[in-house]
Scaffold this motif. Sequence first.
Motif, PDB file in Angstrom:
ATOM      1  N   GLY A  20      34.531  14.753  34.864  1.00  0.00           N
ATOM      2  CA  GLY A  20      34.925  13.894  35.802  1.00  0.00           C
ATOM      3  C   GLY A  20      34.516  12.640  35.249  1.00  0.00           C
ATOM      4  N   LEU A 379      19.012  13.472  31.824  1.00  0.00           N
ATOM      5  CA  LEU A 379      18.386  14.805  31.961  1.00  0.00           C
ATOM      6  C   LEU A 379      16.775  14.361  31.706  1.00  0.00           C
ATOM      7  CD1 LEU A 379      20.980  15.997  31.889  1.00  0.00           C
ATOM      8  CD2 LEU A 379      20.340  17.715  30.094  1.00  0.00           C
ATOM      9  N   GLU A 382      14.662  12.938  34.977  1.00  0.00           N
ATOM     10  CA  GLU A 382      14.890  13.783  36.165  1.00  0.00           C
ATOM     11  C   GLU A 382      13.209  13.956  36.908  1.00  0.00           C
ATOM     12  OE1 GLU A 382      16.055  17.881  36.057  1.00  0.00           O
ATOM     13  OE2 GLU A 382      16.155  18.196  38.399  1.00  0.00           O
TER      14      GLU A 382
ATOM     15  N   ASP B  42      21.146  18.682  45.665  1.00  0.00           N
ATOM     16  CA  ASP B  42      20.289  17.624  45.524  1.00  0.00           C
ATOM     17  C   ASP B  42      20.831  16.533  44.617  1.00  0.00           C
ATOM     18  OD1 ASP B  42      17.944  16.101  44.273  1.00  0.00           O
ATOM     19  OD2 ASP B  42      16.675  17.981  43.634  1.00  0.00           O
ATOM     20  N   THR B  44      19.641  13.620  43.995  1.00  0.00           N
ATOM     21  CA  THR B  44      18.654  12.491  43.550  1.00  0.00           C
ATOM     22  C   THR B  44      18.887  11.922  42.033  1.00  0.00           C
ATOM     23  OG1 THR B  44      16.939  14.224  43.153  1.00  0.00           O
ATOM     24  CG2 THR B  44      16.894  12.924  45.206  1.00  0.00           C
ATOM     25  N   ASN B  45      19.311  12.996  41.273  1.00  0.00           N
ATOM     26  CA  ASN B  45      19.788  12.697  39.821  1.00  0.00           C
ATOM     27  C   ASN B  45      21.093  13.012  39.619  1.00  0.00           C
ATOM     28  OD1 ASN B  45      16.483  12.959  40.007  1.00  0.00           O
ATOM     29  ND2 ASN B  45      16.990  11.576  38.184  1.00  0.00           N
ATOM     30  N   VAL B  47      22.679  14.821  37.719  1.00  0.00           N
ATOM     31  CA  VAL B  47      22.659  16.038  36.880  1.00  0.00           C
ATOM     32  C   VAL B  47      22.882  17.416  37.738  1.00  0.00           C
ATOM     33  CG1 VAL B  47      21.094  14.952  35.290  1.00  0.00           C
ATOM     34  CG2 VAL B  47      20.012  16.377  36.871  1.00  0.00           C
ATOM     35  N   PRO B 115      25.090  16.431  32.806  1.00  0.00           N
ATOM     36  CA  PRO B 115      25.337  15.432  33.589  1.00  0.00           C
ATOM     37  C   PRO B 115      26.389  16.048  34.752  1.00  0.00           C
ATOM     38  CG  PRO B 115      25.467  14.599  31.316  1.00  0.00           C
ATOM     39  CD  PRO B 115      25.340  16.092  31.371  1.00  0.00           C
ATOM     40  N   SER B 116      26.089  15.599  35.855  1.00  0.00           N
ATOM     41  CA  SER B 116      27.095  16.449  36.918  1.00  0.00           C
ATOM     42  C   SER B 116      28.475  16.071  36.851  1.00  0.00           C
ATOM     43  CB  SER B 116      26.558  15.752  38.379  1.00  0.00           C
ATOM     44  OG  SER B 116      26.547  14.487  38.484  1.00  0.00           O
ATOM     45  N   ASN B 117      29.010  15.277  36.362  1.00  0.00           N
ATOM     46  CA  ASN B 117      30.308  15.080  36.053  1.00  0.00           C
ATOM     47  C   ASN B 117      31.198  16.134  34.891  1.00  0.00           C
ATOM     48  OD1 ASN B 117      29.299  13.315  33.917  1.00  0.00           O
ATOM     49  ND2 ASN B 117      31.301  12.722  33.475  1.00  0.00           N
ATOM     50  N   ASP B 216      23.353  17.625  41.716  1.00  0.00           N
ATOM     51  CA  ASP B 216      24.226  16.858  42.211  1.00  0.00           C
ATOM     52  C   ASP B 216      25.747  17.273  42.552  1.00  0.00           C
ATOM     53  OD1 ASP B 216      25.090  14.307  42.930  1.00  0.00           O
ATOM     54  OD2 ASP B 216      25.547  13.692  40.825  1.00  0.00           O
ATOM     55  N   VAL B 379      16.083  20.492  38.921  1.00  0.00           N
ATOM     56  CA  VAL B 379      17.284  21.372  39.315  1.00  0.00           C
ATOM     57  C   VAL B 379      17.168  22.623  38.842  1.00  0.00           C
ATOM     58  CG1 VAL B 379      18.534  19.595  40.502  1.00  0.00           C
ATOM     59  CG2 VAL B 379      18.642  20.182  38.210  1.00  0.00           C
TER      60      VAL B 379
END
Lengths: 466, 435
Positions: A20, A379, A382, B42, B44-45, B47, B115-117, B216, B379
């Motif tokens: 994404g 990372l 965090e 969550d 907040t970051n 990730v 990373p959340s993407n 995330d 997380v």
Amino acid sequence: MTYQTLSQEVLDRSKPPKAGPPKDVTFPEYYDTTLPNGINLIVITNNKIPAVSVRLVFKESGSYHDGEKYGLASVTAELLTKGTVSRSAEEIAEQIDYIGGSISSDSDWDGTFLSLSVLKKHLPKGIEILSDVLQNPVFPEDEITRIKEQRISSVIQNKSNPDYLSDRMFSNVVFGNHPYAHPSEGTEQSIKSISRPDIINFYRKHYKSGKLILAFVGDITREEALGITEKYFSNLPSGDENENKLKIYLLDDTKPNSVYIVDKPGAVQANTKLGNIGVKRNNPDYIKIMVMNTLLGGYFGSRINYLLREEHGFTYGARSGFDSRIYPGEFSVNADVRTEVTDTSVSLIISELKRIREEKVSEDELSKVKNYLSGIFPLGLETANSVASRVIGLKLYNLPKDYYNKYISEIMSVTAEDVLETARKYIKPDNLAIVVSGEAKVLKNMLAKFGEVKVFNSDMKPLELN
Amino acid sequence: MLLKAAFILMFFLSKTTARFSVDIEFREFTLPNGLHVILHKDNTNPVVAVNIWYHVGAKDEEKGRTGVAHLFEHMMFQGSENVGKAQHIEYINNAGGTMNGTTNLDRTNYFQTVPSNQLELVLWLESDRMNTLKVTQENFDNQREVVKEEKRQRYDNMPYGNRWIEISKRLFINQPYEWMPIGSMEDLDNAKLEYAQEFYKKYYVPNNAVLVIAGDIDYEETRKLVEKYFGNIQRGADIKRSYGEIIYNQGEIVDTVYDNIKLSAVYIAYKIPGITDKTIPSLNLLSRILGGGKSSRLFNELVYRKKIAKSVSCFVFDNELGGMFVISATAMPDADIDEIENSITSIVEEIHTKLPSEHELNKAKNYVENAIVRNMETVLQKADNLAFYKTFFGDTSEINRVTEKYHLVTAKEISIVSSTYLNRNNRVVLFYKPK
């Protein structure tokens, strides 16, 4: 393999899905000020969990300043929690344990570190104990004796640990007369020589507000931190961070490849560590060096790990690294390998050290490393404490304040030419100290092809093999 | 009415002691193929952690095939239909992520933080190896050598390194948990590719796994992604589990191991019930009272006052069916290891009849509270905790009840668990002495 989803799209598993859109990574804001008495106050607010850490660092007040009494900085730090004007060692332990928190204190090469970790609701009590042990220690004679006995028994115990033996030998041969040659926790002999006046002198000389970085981390506001600092930390003596600067030592990194074996009879592996002097943390090439090292041996997919582990099955893992401190630390490649392949492993490692100096890396290999290093950066942001470690590092090593704002772009701008140039400058495959702790009677002849071989016992004393 | 009174009382308590309790919000569902999925948001970051637990560990191995569960964990990084050898790790690293896998006695987990993407990439990788792992002889032989080096590095060549192996084979003789996940060198040498293939077919099925995604995320989008990648994986046969019985009070076993060490040590292991047993919180608190921190009973007596031990520690090693309560001490250079063992035993037995003080109990509870909070920060930690409660308790919401269980423990219960389990008939005493 295909899959009919509800919308009748066919899932093609043969190709990885596209990522994404990347999210912005920004280094968290924090409060940073220098108080009139010289304390560098930092506040990193993050109330994800109801907990607070208070971290203190006295710069240039660590083992580098031990003098001949190796371990003095670290013993002094440990004794802070062993008695104050108003609390005995047992009372300190009891009170901090009662609130479920912890206070730790120790020194490394670059500084002395104290930290308190508590839940927010116990912060007032925790701070009160922390400020007491910092400012009113009495260094009782019986506690000094106890700590010294404990330390000496730890050193004795460590002599059966292969990592310890290789690290000791390596520091000895690489650093010579430099303070880094000696273990920061001390040796049997040096610990015996430490007296109460030595400890008191060290404490008076180094525990000063002008050298102090004081960081409040977690569920705490700037106002609370300022109030606590004024109430609890305003009585430290002042003094500036430059007053105890030592001479800069010259190190010889031009010795030809030599082999140093620490004999460990009965060992079933060879604990191998080879390298030389590395770089200081604020070396301007540091980010290029980090990219180069990661590619060479700094992560799972690195050349050295892949070769030794995934291709040959010689080891559970092989790593290279620059241990960067205020002054240049070590560069080394480390691997535990089965004894009979020690020479092959050393040859393979040396050939990789040469290759990275001779061949330009491919764009593909380089971009993987750059993606990895820049991608894992968020990372590491965090938790409040991982952010704090980075901020403290900026201060301790005199790095620019915007270092982490530029971090990702600096990584991404490293070129294949940079990697080649950096490797040629900092990797020295013809000047290696090759240290192995293991079964000397097997290793001695096996490793002779790499240079002159010397054998030592676990006390680092030369040993004649029959 | 009763409810309201309780509410007022709790409010009052919270004003005076500000008691903390965990409150992790999550959503969960089970796919038709049996895969249980837990999502925790969550933001907040930027990730996300993906953590998958397979309910299989070393206790599921047969005698003569020890080490297979762990060796198999290594094979999960060696490639699948659409992913080459070691490419799983390469994809994750290239996406800016970190990953690992661990095998214990009861479960095997695989986790990555990215990373959340990059979430979809991880689901693609995890589903591909659940669906179509490729176990080749060449990769199997290579990883067998890697694991043998792991065993040498972490166990055989490490001072006291084989202590857990030596304790388990005595305390759990002819019972589950008789060996550790690393297995024996002989069994590793004899391991065959078919063992791994059989293991994969039997245990690496969606109906034996819990998938947790924490971080995330958007709940609805993530649910769709999970269905997309895991929805068509075939359900496996139901797993029939049958384990031998854990035998308590089998008689005291005392033995000595001679190792390449400089200081003697003693390990005392008592057999205790499984993870979900109601005595586990009491046993954990008891371990703090006896040996936690520098103000505990054992530390004060052995290290501080008598100066005969260099260090002492005490902890609960809990497993699904039954675990151990372990006390260990390393001797000072000239100390008598038998005296250390005698002192430990009398301190342990004192608590059988004499209740710990409220002060000691509160101290232990405060420690546990702090530890629980610190263990729910990232997380990945939250994901691991969620998977833990679902896998062993069968109920994810147990995560939000754990602090309460500790608060409710009484001094009387501490003495009862201590006299029930910490007796000589129910233990192994293992001395380690220099060769």
